[in-house]
Design an enzyme around this catalytic site. Sequence first.
Site, PDB file in Angstrom:
ATOM      1  N   GLU A  68     -33.811 -15.992 -34.632  1.00 34.43           N
ATOM      2  CA  GLU A  68     -35.075 -15.390 -34.195  1.00 34.43           C
ATOM      3  C   GLU A  68     -35.736 -16.285 -33.153  1.00 34.43           C
ATOM      4  OE1 GLU A  68     -37.518 -14.566 -37.585  1.00 34.43           O
ATOM      5  OE2 GLU A  68     -36.096 -13.152 -38.462  1.00 34.43           O
ATOM      6  N   HIS A 103     -39.867  -9.355 -37.799  1.00 32.77           N
ATOM      7  CA  HIS A 103     -40.347 -10.263 -38.845  1.00 32.77           C
ATOM      8  C   HIS A 103     -41.819  -9.991 -39.160  1.00 32.77           C
ATOM      9  CE1 HIS A 103     -39.263 -14.375 -40.761  1.00 32.77           C
ATOM     10  NE2 HIS A 103     -40.118 -13.731 -41.519  1.00 32.77           N
TER      11      HIS A 103
END
Length: 545
Positions: free
Chosen positions: A278, A296
Amino acid sequence: MQQTVANTATATAAKTRPVVLISDKLSDAAVQIFKDRGVDVIFEPDLGKDKEALLERIATVDGLAIRSATKVTDKVLEAAKNLKVIGRAGIGVDNVDIPAASRAGVIVMNTPFGNSITTAEHAIAMMFAVARQIPAADASTQAGKWEKNRFMGTELTGKTLGIIGCGNIGSIVAARGIGLKMRVIAYDPFLTAERAAEIGVEKVELDELFARADVLTLHTPLTEKTRNVVSRERIFAMKKGAIVINCARGGLVDEAALREALDQGHLAGAGVDVFSEEPAKENVLFGAPNLVCTPHLGAATSEAQENVALQVAEQMSDYLLRGAVSNALNMPSITAEEAPILTPFVTLAERLGSFAGQLTETGIKGVRIEYEGDVAELNLKALTAAAVTGLMRPLLQDVNMVSAPTIARDRGILVEEVRREQQGAYENYIRLTVISERQERSVAGTVFSDGKPRIIQVKGINLDADFAPHMIYVTNQDKPGFIGSIGMALGKAGVNIANFTLGRKEAGGEAICIIEVDGEPSADVLKTIETLPLVNQAKALNFTG
């Protein structure tokens, strides 16, 4: 002159005020808490994205308040010459090098329960979005296509919801699933049958969960034991048409295997909020059929963000101004007066728990901690919390001395304390016994005059060993030839033995060997040891945290 003295005193006081750097986005209310409590604030919410700038700015601050964008590496800690505490607004601390922080004497705090409801609700929302193909249907409808027959959804009512990890968040998801009239099954090594019955779920083994679940949702931290727990083999062992939801941690799911299962139509869909890397600008999953992705967002509600921000500001202020420690992952909650006496025993209790936790592979029903001698007169709250933390940390890395008792209670694990006067040769003695579904296993230790914790008994067998960074635990039969064979096997594998401890119940009977080695033993080395004559079991133990 009076005015000059006053100004000088004010300037001196200002210099002594602790300074906190906030390098991620925190609410204005959290910033104000720091200021109101007497902490100076440097608020640079985008600084965490710039590694070089962070290294420059962190040199003189006392505290660092972060979310997930700031990566606290060993280089950052090395540059932070005055840093005393790191506060993570949220539960996940995989962006903080905790061992390096411990070595640097920096406390790492988190807010373990502020995001629970928000994350659980996001998982439920993803279930509905995937089951009813809502994002694709929305895009199609807004494009003027009206493809009513294309989007045939699936009802959740009556389906089986499989939960991996039934702790604080997982149990909330379970309650919501039951409210939707779903059958809920759960896998969690720390979930007792009694606790499962209390919250209305059926406790099952992992393979059974994959075989039965219509919807699989993950609520467990990422550890070496849980990495790729949703493997290719397990994905294709699921029912055709099942759904996978991951709002926990990237790395729990084999993303390439998940993409394959979606492309082949084996799975009906997936909802993914977290990724192995990420920010996920590119990912093998992108473009897969009936895939719903979010960036997220599990904790991304105004309520959750505000709660964890306010909590971390309070905790950090309390520590910097009063020395109070809350929700610390690498330091026990001990007052300044207790610390000199209690700290060695806190270390012993945590390592005894870790010893037992690393060897326990089945569900834990209870833990009994016996305190004998002078240690029984101390404040046992920190000692018991340390022992339970050590016990649970091999599977739940985010657990700390504050959250561990709550997590144990939520899972129905009975924690029993026993105090008694000195009975044996040791002035202080702690024995920890784990009651699992299959057996009881005990380990005992003491603290000698040098302040170092020692192992003095395992499973009723007396011995004497240090808690070394890397150890191999072996159970064997006490027969001639064992020591020579294991020594030769380790030598052939290039593993250097630093210390070698033996203990036995009786001549020729059950025995235990604890070997301190200079590095982490590989899986191949352990497998080689287990194939030796007279060896029953070989496990690696790690005490580097």
